[in-house]
Design a protein around this motif. Structure first.
Motif, PDB file in Angstrom:
ATOM      1  N   LYS A   1       1.009   4.147  -2.770  1.00 32.00           N
ATOM      2  CA  LYS A   1       0.515   5.590  -2.145  1.00 32.00           C
ATOM      3  C   LYS A   1       1.665   6.565  -2.247  1.00 32.00           C
ATOM      4  N   TYR A   2       2.869   6.126  -1.755  1.00 29.16           N
ATOM      5  CA  TYR A   2       3.870   7.078  -1.735  1.00 29.16           C
ATOM      6  C   TYR A   2       4.952   6.858  -2.739  1.00 29.16           C
ATOM      7  N   GLY A   3       5.112   5.877  -3.299  1.00 24.63           N
ATOM      8  CA  GLY A   3       6.106   5.415  -4.440  1.00 24.63           C
ATOM      9  C   GLY A   3       5.389   5.786  -5.865  1.00 24.63           C
TER      10      GLY A   3
ATOM     11  N   GLY B   1      -3.282   8.757   6.273  1.00 25.85           N
ATOM     12  CA  GLY B   1      -2.324   7.893   6.684  1.00 25.85           C
ATOM     13  C   GLY B   1      -1.995   8.136   8.323  1.00 25.85           C
ATOM     14  N   PHE B   2      -1.537   7.415   9.110  1.00 22.06           N
ATOM     15  CA  PHE B   2      -1.695   7.683  10.525  1.00 22.06           C
ATOM     16  C   PHE B   2      -0.233   7.511  11.205  1.00 22.06           C
ATOM     17  N   GLY B   3       0.758   6.999  10.089  1.00 20.47           N
ATOM     18  CA  GLY B   3       2.030   6.787  10.763  1.00 20.47           C
ATOM     19  C   GLY B   3       2.332   5.766  11.367  1.00 20.47           C
TER      20      GLY B   3
ATOM     21  N   ASP C   1       0.827  -1.317  -0.179  1.00 17.31           N
ATOM     22  CA  ASP C   1      -0.006  -0.138  -0.028  1.00 17.31           C
ATOM     23  C   ASP C   1       1.065   1.205  -0.034  1.00 17.31           C
ATOM     24  N   ASN C   2       1.897   1.363   0.935  1.00 13.69           N
ATOM     25  CA  ASN C   2       2.828   2.379   0.871  1.00 13.69           C
ATOM     26  C   ASN C   2       3.643   2.764  -0.488  1.00 13.69           C
ATOM     27  N   ALA C   3       4.057   1.547  -1.276  1.00 15.69           N
ATOM     28  CA  ALA C   3       4.664   1.895  -2.428  1.00 15.69           C
ATOM     29  C   ALA C   3       3.648   2.301  -3.430  1.00 15.69           C
TER      30      ALA C   3
ATOM     31  N   HIS D   1       9.597  -2.790  -4.299  1.00 20.59           N
ATOM     32  CA  HIS D   1      10.535  -1.873  -4.853  1.00 20.59           C
ATOM     33  C   HIS D   1       9.563  -1.100  -5.794  1.00 20.59           C
ATOM     34  N   ASP D   2       9.680   0.277  -5.413  1.00 16.15           N
ATOM     35  CA  ASP D   2       9.230   1.206  -6.225  1.00 16.15           C
ATOM     36  C   ASP D   2       9.821   2.155  -6.839  1.00 16.15           C
ATOM     37  N   PHE D   3       9.440   3.040  -8.107  1.00 15.89           N
ATOM     38  CA  PHE D   3      10.396   4.031  -8.518  1.00 15.89           C
ATOM     39  C   PHE D   3       9.894   5.391  -8.328  1.00 15.89           C
TER      40      PHE D   3
ATOM     41  N   GLY E   1       1.825   2.310   9.990  1.00 22.12           N
ATOM     42  CA  GLY E   1       2.091   1.037   9.113  1.00 22.12           C
ATOM     43  C   GLY E   1       3.429   0.617   9.260  1.00 22.12           C
ATOM     44  N   LEU E   2       4.448   1.344   9.311  1.00 25.17           N
ATOM     45  CA  LEU E   2       5.726   0.486   9.102  1.00 25.17           C
ATOM     46  C   LEU E   2       6.110   0.189  10.375  1.00 25.17           C
ATOM     47  N   SER E   3       5.624   0.823  11.486  1.00 26.43           N
ATOM     48  CA  SER E   3       6.059   0.342  12.730  1.00 26.43           C
ATOM     49  C   SER E   3       5.655  -0.889  13.291  1.00 26.43           C
TER      50      SER E   3
ATOM     51  N   TYR F   1       5.364   8.362  13.140  1.00 24.50           N
ATOM     52  CA  TYR F   1       6.294   9.152  11.945  1.00 24.50           C
ATOM     53  C   TYR F   1       5.834   9.164  10.773  1.00 24.50           C
ATOM     54  N   ARG F   2       5.735  10.413  10.306  1.00 26.30           N
ATOM     55  CA  ARG F   2       5.457  10.554   8.570  1.00 26.30           C
ATOM     56  C   ARG F   2       6.176  11.610   8.283  1.00 26.30           C
ATOM     57  N   VAL F   3       6.660  11.181   6.861  1.00 24.48           N
ATOM     58  CA  VAL F   3       7.527  12.265   6.417  1.00 24.48           C
ATOM     59  C   VAL F   3       6.926  13.548   5.977  1.00 24.48           C
TER      60      VAL F   3
ATOM     61  N   SER G   1       6.461  15.875   3.881  1.00 27.70           N
ATOM     62  CA  SER G   1       6.046  16.419   2.664  1.00 27.70           C
ATOM     63  C   SER G   1       4.648  15.553   2.443  1.00 27.70           C
ATOM     64  N   ASP G   2       4.692  14.253   3.172  1.00 25.51           N
ATOM     65  CA  ASP G   2       3.560  13.369   3.016  1.00 25.51           C
ATOM     66  C   ASP G   2       2.216  13.437   3.637  1.00 25.51           C
ATOM     67  N   ARG G   3       2.208  14.622   4.695  1.00 27.58           N
ATOM     68  CA  ARG G   3       1.132  14.663   5.709  1.00 27.58           C
ATOM     69  C   ARG G   3      -0.047  14.859   5.227  1.00 27.58           C
TER      70      ARG G   3
ATOM     71  N   LYS H   1      13.795   7.344  10.583  1.00 35.18           N
ATOM     72  CA  LYS H   1      12.622   7.567  11.483  1.00 35.18           C
ATOM     73  C   LYS H   1      11.438   6.748  11.319  1.00 35.18           C
ATOM     74  N   LEU H   2      11.432   6.128   9.941  1.00 31.70           N
ATOM     75  CA  LEU H   2      10.357   5.594   9.264  1.00 31.70           C
ATOM     76  C   LEU H   2       9.301   4.505  10.290  1.00 31.70           C
ATOM     77  N   THR H   3      10.193   3.848  10.905  1.00 33.98           N
ATOM     78  CA  THR H   3       9.589   2.898  11.778  1.00 33.98           C
ATOM     79  C   THR H   3       9.113   3.208  13.069  1.00 33.98           C
TER      80      THR H   3
HETATM   81  P1  ADP Z   1       1.207   5.919   7.088  1.00 36.12           P
HETATM   82  O1  ADP Z   1       0.084   5.317   7.690  1.00 36.12           O
HETATM   83  O2  ADP Z   1       1.648   7.210   6.931  1.00 36.12           O
HETATM   84  O3  ADP Z   1       1.181   5.442   5.663  1.00 36.12           O
HETATM   85  P2  ADP Z   1       3.849   4.195   7.579  1.00 36.12           P
HETATM   86  O4  ADP Z   1       4.466   4.021   8.741  1.00 36.12           O
HETATM   87  O5  ADP Z   1       3.261   3.158   6.572  1.00 36.12           O
HETATM   88  O6  ADP Z   1       2.626   5.294   7.836  1.00 36.12           O
HETATM   89  O7  ADP Z   1       4.777   5.114   6.717  1.00 36.12           O
HETATM   90  C1  ADP Z   1       5.328   6.309   7.350  1.00 36.12           C
HETATM   91  C2  ADP Z   1       5.769   7.235   6.452  1.00 36.12           C
HETATM   92  O8  ADP Z   1       6.730   6.823   5.489  1.00 36.12           O
HETATM   93  C3  ADP Z   1       4.582   7.688   5.393  1.00 36.12           C
HETATM   94  O9  ADP Z   1       4.147   8.684   5.815  1.00 36.12           O
HETATM   95  C4  ADP Z   1       5.505   8.084   4.211  1.00 36.12           C
HETATM   96  O10 ADP Z   1       5.958   9.512   4.146  1.00 36.12           O
HETATM   97  C5  ADP Z   1       6.858   7.161   4.161  1.00 36.12           C
HETATM   98  N1  ADP Z   1       6.846   6.173   3.308  1.00 36.12           N
HETATM   99  C6  ADP Z   1       6.403   4.980   3.539  1.00 36.12           C
HETATM  100  N2  ADP Z   1       6.570   4.089   2.561  1.00 36.12           N
HETATM  101  C7  ADP Z   1       7.124   4.919   1.396  1.00 36.12           C
HETATM  102  C8  ADP Z   1       7.558   4.658   0.193  1.00 36.12           C
HETATM  103  N3  ADP Z   1       7.461   3.623  -0.448  1.00 36.12           N
HETATM  104  N4  ADP Z   1       8.098   5.729  -0.502  1.00 36.12           N
HETATM  105  C9  ADP Z   1       8.197   7.132  -0.057  1.00 36.12           C
HETATM  106  N5  ADP Z   1       7.693   7.501   1.323  1.00 36.12           N
HETATM  107  C10 ADP Z   1       7.238   6.254   1.871  1.00 36.12           C
END
Ligand code: ADP
Length: 449
Positions: A356-358, A409-411, A352-354, A380-382, A413-415, A399-401, A403-405, A393-395
């Protein structure tokens, strides 16, 4: 500075980590020092205290030799020697003129004190010049009288002062130190028990207790630890109950909303409304799961899962999977032992992240391979990639980057993904090159159920 220098020497490293080893080292050093002290005390007491007695002996020896007359009366010498359990010889001009026994030799005489020095020291007048020493390790004396030299040695080998005093004192010291060490170890044993208990707590054991030994401060500390663990347990239970209650309270109106949406006449915002409700539902599930997966109460419901089916199910969930996701290579034809629901959630989060964000015109690439005793999944995304500082900090939860706020999302997923993977004994590795894309790699050991 010394500390860090010492700790860098590999010999000292185990001592830094173990209190018991440090105490053992302390006791050994202390024993060594004590033995040295005993040695010097004994040695000094022998040399200093006895010198006045030695001076008296010089005097008696002179008197005895004088009593043998001039020229010496060998019958009298023999009588005295036999009485005193001694052997000896009379020399003149370096030549032996009489001895008892016949083969007596003065060859190896080593002198270590003389009557001139000690007589002057204690102001005692000694008629003849006498020295004390060793003759082949036997205590011996040499007396000069008017051109004659007398060598007199005691007729038995006396035990050395080392054997006589230092060895028994050292054995006793070592013995007492061992007993001391055993006592210290016994007294500090509760520390070991507490350490064991805290490690068990880390592994999720909230129930067992530190055994209480005695009534001293360490026993009090053990009781405090037991109480703390009880408090943690009740806090965690309360927190879980609260979360469960809150999520139940939130889910019921959500379920009703979902039902109402389905019953509503078609409207241009119905899909949007459904998405928002689903999103809220996902946040609640993620929050609950995130809490459940936190150490120390991780629980896995492990099952054998056929890997190709597992990957198929993940892809089937993605709406436009054929155009947006591409599976590279073959999926290994094996079964893996995982908690299927949790592991699926972990992968869905990555895919989903790939998406959504990639986002890019190239599809997201999925691959799965077997390496030794592990399975390596990669997504892998491009897309735009993530800066190195953000990757670290992603995990972290929430935490959310920046620019993607504005994206949904809720920050969490990765954790959650990381917790799930680690609960399976695996690891999550993130590689990203800004401007080129990101790769999320999950490595989990293949294990039997
Ligand atoms: P969220 O619920 O916000 O998606 P995640 O923990 O899954 O929370 O992701 C945290 C942050 O990592 C996201 O807000 C996004 O900024 C960044 N991120 C995650 N996956 C990718 C990706 N494939 N490419 C770029 N940024 C990503």
């Amino acid at each position: 500075m010394w500390r860090s220098l010492l700790s860098n020497i590999s010999f000292f490293r185990p001592f830094r980590k173990s209190l018991f080893l440090r105490i053992a080292l302390m006791v050994t050093t202390f024993t060594g020092a004590l033995i040295m002290v005993v040695y010097f005390v004994v040695y000094l007491s022998f040399t200093e205290q006895d010198t006045i007695l030695d001076t008296h002996e010089f005097y008696y020896y002179s008197k005895m030799v004088e009593s043998w007359g001039m020229p010496p009366d060998t019958t009298k010498i023999l009588k005295d020697l036999l009485n005193l359990k001694m052997i000896g010889g009379v020399y003149k001009g370096g030549e032996k003129i009489w001895s008892h026994p016949k083969d007596f030799s003065n060859q190896n005489y080593q002198e270590f004190s003389d009557s001139k020095y000690l007589g002057e020291l204690y102001n005692i007048s000694i008629p003849l010049y006498v020295t004390f020493g060793d003759l082949d390790n036997y205590p011996a004396a040499r007396v000069e009288n008017d051109g004659y030299t007398y060598y007199l040695a005691i007729d038995f080998e006396s035990p050395s002062e080392i054997m006589l005093r230092i060895v028994p004192a050292s054995i006793l010291t070592v013995f007492f130190m061992i007993i001391l060490f055993l006592f210290i170890r016994r007294y500090l044993y509760p520390i070991k028990l507490m350490k064991k208990r805290v490690l068990a707590l880390e592994q999720g054991d909230l129930n067992s207790k530190v055994p209480i030994r005695g009534e001293d401060e360490l026993a009090d500390l053990s009781k405090t630890i037991n109480k703390l663990i009880d408090d943690i347990k009740s806090l965690l239970t309360k927190k879980q109950e609260l979360l469960a209650d809150v999520s139940h309270e939130l889910r019921s109106p959500l379920a009703r909303m979902q039902l109402l949406i389905e019953m509503m006449p078609p409207h241009k915002n119905t899909t949007r409304l459904r998405q928002e409700v689903n999103f809220l539902e996902r946040i609640i599930s993620n929050l609950l799961l995130s809490d459940k997966l936190s150490v120390p109460y991780k629980t896995l419901n492990l099952k054998e899962v056929y890997l190709p089916d597992f990957i198929d199910k993940i892809i089937a969930r993605i709406p436009q999977s054929s155009s947006e996701v591409k599976v590279l290579g073959d999926i290994p034809d094996i079964h893996i032992c995982v908690d299927e629901t949790k592991m699926r959630l972990a992968f869905q989060n990555l895919v989903d992240n790939a998406l959504k964000y990639g986002h890019s015109d190239k599809p997201v690439e999925l691959s799965c391979a077997r390496r030794n005793k592990a399975i390596i999944f990669s997504v892998h995304d491009f897309g735009p990639g993530i800066s190195e500082e953000n990757v670290k900090k992603l995990t972290e939860p929430f935490y959310r980057v920046p620019s993607d706020r504005q994206k949904e999302g809720f920050g969490l997923g990765l954790s959650i993904t990381k917790k799930i993977v680690e609960a399976h004994g695996g690891k999550l590795i993130i590689h990203s090159v800004p401007g080129e894309g990101s790769t999320f790699i999950v490595e989990i050991p293949i294990r039997k159920k």
